[in-house]
Design a protein around this motif. Structure first.
Motif, PDB file in Angstrom:
ATOM      1  N   VAL A 114      -2.262  25.390  -0.379  1.00 33.93           N
ATOM      2  CA  VAL A 114      -1.292  25.234   0.722  1.00 33.93           C
ATOM      3  C   VAL A 114      -1.476  23.874   1.382  1.00 33.93           C
ATOM      4  O   VAL A 114      -0.511  23.169   1.689  1.00 33.93           O
ATOM      5  CB  VAL A 114      -1.459  26.360   1.757  1.00 33.93           C
ATOM      6  N   SER A 115      -2.737  23.470   1.575  1.00 27.33           N
ATOM      7  CA  SER A 115      -3.044  22.165   2.166  1.00 27.33           C
ATOM      8  C   SER A 115      -2.479  21.023   1.332  1.00 27.33           C
ATOM      9  O   SER A 115      -1.829  20.106   1.850  1.00 27.33           O
ATOM     10  CB  SER A 115      -4.564  22.010   2.297  1.00 27.33           C
ATOM     11  N   SER A 116      -2.694  21.075   0.025  1.00 28.31           N
ATOM     12  CA  SER A 116      -2.217  20.012  -0.869  1.00 28.31           C
ATOM     13  C   SER A 116      -0.697  19.922  -0.880  1.00 28.31           C
ATOM     14  O   SER A 116      -0.121  18.832  -0.818  1.00 28.31           O
ATOM     15  CB  SER A 116      -2.739  20.251  -2.284  1.00 28.31           C
ATOM     16  N   LEU A 117      -0.047  21.073  -0.952  1.00 24.06           N
ATOM     17  CA  LEU A 117       1.414  21.089  -0.930  1.00 24.06           C
ATOM     18  C   LEU A 117       1.948  20.537   0.388  1.00 24.06           C
ATOM     19  O   LEU A 117       2.947  19.798   0.409  1.00 24.06           O
ATOM     20  CB  LEU A 117       1.928  22.514  -1.155  1.00 24.06           C
ATOM     21  N   ALA A 118       1.276  20.879   1.489  1.00 22.06           N
ATOM     22  CA  ALA A 118       1.700  20.383   2.800  1.00 22.06           C
ATOM     23  C   ALA A 118       1.589  18.868   2.884  1.00 22.06           C
ATOM     24  O   ALA A 118       2.472  18.187   3.435  1.00 22.06           O
ATOM     25  CB  ALA A 118       0.856  21.036   3.902  1.00 22.06           C
ATOM     26  N   VAL A 119       0.516  18.312   2.308  1.00 20.25           N
ATOM     27  CA  VAL A 119       0.326  16.853   2.300  1.00 20.25           C
ATOM     28  C   VAL A 119       1.427  16.184   1.480  1.00 20.25           C
ATOM     29  O   VAL A 119       2.069  15.219   1.932  1.00 20.25           O
ATOM     30  CB  VAL A 119      -1.064  16.473   1.745  1.00 20.25           C
ATOM     31  N   PHE A 120       1.669  16.684   0.281  1.00 23.72           N
ATOM     32  CA  PHE A 120       2.676  16.079  -0.589  1.00 23.72           C
ATOM     33  C   PHE A 120       4.080  16.172   0.019  1.00 23.72           C
ATOM     34  O   PHE A 120       4.841  15.196  -0.003  1.00 23.72           O
ATOM     35  CB  PHE A 120       2.670  16.749  -1.963  1.00 23.72           C
ATOM     36  N   ILE A 121       4.421  17.326   0.569  1.00 28.80           N
ATOM     37  CA  ILE A 121       5.751  17.502   1.165  1.00 28.80           C
ATOM     38  C   ILE A 121       5.922  16.590   2.385  1.00 28.80           C
ATOM     39  O   ILE A 121       6.964  15.950   2.556  1.00 28.80           O
ATOM     40  CB  ILE A 121       5.969  18.985   1.563  1.00 28.80           C
ATOM     41  N   THR A 122       4.894  16.511   3.202  1.00 32.18           N
ATOM     42  CA  THR A 122       4.941  15.643   4.389  1.00 32.18           C
ATOM     43  C   THR A 122       5.134  14.189   3.999  1.00 32.18           C
ATOM     44  O   THR A 122       5.973  13.479   4.574  1.00 32.18           O
ATOM     45  CB  THR A 122       3.642  15.789   5.214  1.00 32.18           C
ATOM     46  N   MET A 123       4.368  13.730   3.002  1.00 30.08           N
ATOM     47  CA  MET A 123       4.456  12.330   2.582  1.00 30.08           C
ATOM     48  C   MET A 123       5.782  12.038   1.896  1.00 30.08           C
ATOM     49  O   MET A 123       6.317  10.934   1.990  1.00 30.08           O
ATOM     50  CB  MET A 123       3.284  11.977   1.660  1.00 30.08           C
ATOM     51  N   LYS A 124       6.328  13.038   1.196  1.00 29.09           N
ATOM     52  CA  LYS A 124       7.626  12.867   0.552  1.00 29.09           C
ATOM     53  C   LYS A 124       8.739  12.744   1.590  1.00 29.09           C
ATOM     54  O   LYS A 124       9.608  11.858   1.507  1.00 29.09           O
ATOM     55  CB  LYS A 124       7.890  14.066  -0.368  1.00 29.09           C
ATOM     56  N   ILE A 125       8.711  13.613   2.597  1.00 27.88           N
ATOM     57  CA  ILE A 125       9.769  13.639   3.620  1.00 27.88           C
ATOM     58  C   ILE A 125       9.734  12.395   4.498  1.00 27.88           C
ATOM     59  O   ILE A 125      10.768  11.756   4.740  1.00 27.88           O
ATOM     60  CB  ILE A 125       9.647  14.906   4.494  1.00 27.88           C
ATOM     61  N   PHE A 126       8.555  12.023   4.970  1.00 29.69           N
ATOM     62  CA  PHE A 126       8.463  10.948   5.958  1.00 29.69           C
ATOM     63  C   PHE A 126       8.285   9.558   5.349  1.00 29.69           C
ATOM     64  O   PHE A 126       8.665   8.557   5.970  1.00 29.69           O
ATOM     65  CB  PHE A 126       7.302  11.226   6.930  1.00 29.69           C
ATOM     66  N   PHE A 127       7.707   9.480   4.147  1.00 31.04           N
ATOM     67  CA  PHE A 127       7.403   8.153   3.600  1.00 31.04           C
ATOM     68  C   PHE A 127       7.912   7.957   2.174  1.00 31.04           C
ATOM     69  O   PHE A 127       7.631   6.935   1.551  1.00 31.04           O
ATOM     70  CB  PHE A 127       5.891   7.895   3.652  1.00 31.04           C
ATOM     71  N   GLY A 128       8.657   8.928   1.646  1.00 26.94           N
ATOM     72  CA  GLY A 128       9.247   8.784   0.316  1.00 26.94           C
ATOM     73  C   GLY A 128       8.243   8.695  -0.803  1.00 26.94           C
ATOM     74  O   GLY A 128       8.480   8.012  -1.815  1.00 26.94           O
ATOM     75  N   TYR A 129       7.121   9.374  -0.676  1.00 27.45           N
ATOM     76  CA  TYR A 129       6.065   9.315  -1.692  1.00 27.45           C
ATOM     77  C   TYR A 129       6.574   9.811  -3.051  1.00 27.45           C
ATOM     78  O   TYR A 129       7.257  10.818  -3.137  1.00 27.45           O
ATOM     79  CB  TYR A 129       4.860  10.157  -1.261  1.00 27.45           C
ATOM     80  N   GLU A 130       6.226   9.079  -4.110  1.00 31.32           N
ATOM     81  CA  GLU A 130       6.560   9.474  -5.478  1.00 31.32           C
ATOM     82  C   GLU A 130       5.325   9.323  -6.356  1.00 31.32           C
ATOM     83  O   GLU A 130       4.610   8.323  -6.273  1.00 31.32           O
ATOM     84  CB  GLU A 130       7.676   8.590  -6.044  1.00 31.32           C
ATOM     85  N   MET A 131       5.080  10.322  -7.195  1.00 33.27           N
ATOM     86  CA  MET A 131       3.980  10.233  -8.154  1.00 33.27           C
ATOM     87  C   MET A 131       4.505   9.587  -9.435  1.00 33.27           C
ATOM     88  O   MET A 131       5.482  10.042 -10.015  1.00 33.27           O
ATOM     89  CB  MET A 131       3.409  11.619  -8.450  1.00 33.27           C
ATOM     90  N   THR A 132       3.855   8.527  -9.875  1.00 35.06           N
ATOM     91  CA  THR A 132       4.327   7.789 -11.048  1.00 35.06           C
ATOM     92  C   THR A 132       3.701   8.278 -12.348  1.00 35.06           C
ATOM     93  O   THR A 132       4.202   7.970 -13.424  1.00 35.06           O
ATOM     94  CB  THR A 132       4.036   6.289 -10.877  1.00 35.06           C
TER      95      THR A 132
END
Length: 246
Positions: A114-132
């Protein structure tokens, strides 16, 4: 399996009553990720880099949740049961040390995921994080790192006689892992001396593995893979062999 599921159901209800696991396992990693995002934004990791600072360090931040559950959740929970003589009562039941340990692992694993998913979702929403890199390889590395850290947590849980001893050992292990491995402070900004020191930590090798797969840089990952596998096998075997009922 029935014993495992029964105990898992009981432990799951008890886990929902505690706030420590949610704060250190979920809220803290998300807070660190947000802070890093606000400071660095989408700046390149270094001059001429093809990936951003966030892409390099988000895979490391998710290990904060893993470490919190591995070194606070599992050992302190088992040690508390040992202090309260609950394990002594389990001794006369068909419940084995492996069932007790793996139930704790399963409960804390849910929190870490749950923690990991929360980090990824937060970074995706606010900073447009993409895994290459490869998501499949990253997920494999993620569970490998989790198993390694949980192995150490199980070992501490098995050998510490009481909560005080478990607290002391967890503090000695947890904080160097947290601050020197690159989980909270980026590894690249550490002085050379500290980088050499941190390279002996299993979590440092785990983070190298996560970063390599997340960025698609899958070369020179043999040593991190071997460290993870050896630590998993060693710690799990010893945690079951050395388990103390009281």
């Amino acid at each position: 399996m029935k014993r495992f599921l029964t105990l898992l159901k009981i432990e799951g209800k008890l886990a929902l009553r505690g706030i420590d696991g949610v704060f250190f396992g979920v809220i803290m990693p998300v807070g660190i990720a947000l802070l890093l995002g606000m400071i660095c934004g989408n700046k390149p990791a270094f001059e001429g880099a093809t990936h951003t600072y966030l892409q390099e360090n988000v895979p490391a931040i998710i290990t904060v949740g893993i470490c919190a559950t591995a070194f606070m959740g599992i050992p302190l929970g088992i040690a508390d049961y040992r202090d309260k003589k609950i394990l002594k009562h389990y001794f006369v039941t068909p419940v084995s040390p492996s069932i007790i340990l793996f139930v704790q692992v399963a409960i804390n694993m849910i929190t870490a995921i749950v923690s990991s998913l929360a980090v990824f979702i937060t970074m995706k929403i606010f900073f447009g994080y993409e895994m290459t890199g490869s998501i499949v390889n990253f997920i494999f590395a993620y569970f490998l790192v989790m198993a390694s850290m949980y192995g150490f947590g199980m070992l501490i849980a098995s050998v510490c006689n009481n909560v005080k001893a478990a607290n002391l050992v967890c503090t000695i292990v947890y904080f160097p892992m947290l601050f020197l491995s690159g989980a909270t402070i980026p590894f690249s900004i550490l002085p050379d001396g500290l980088q050499k020191l941190s390279n002996i930590l299993p979590l440092t090798q785990g983070i190298k593995l996560l970063k390599g797969y997340a960025l698609g840089i899958e070369t020179n990952l043999t040593i991190p893979l071997l460290v993870m596998l050896i630590s998993i096998v060693t710690t799990v075997i010893f945690s079951i062999k050395l388990f103390k009922w009281e």
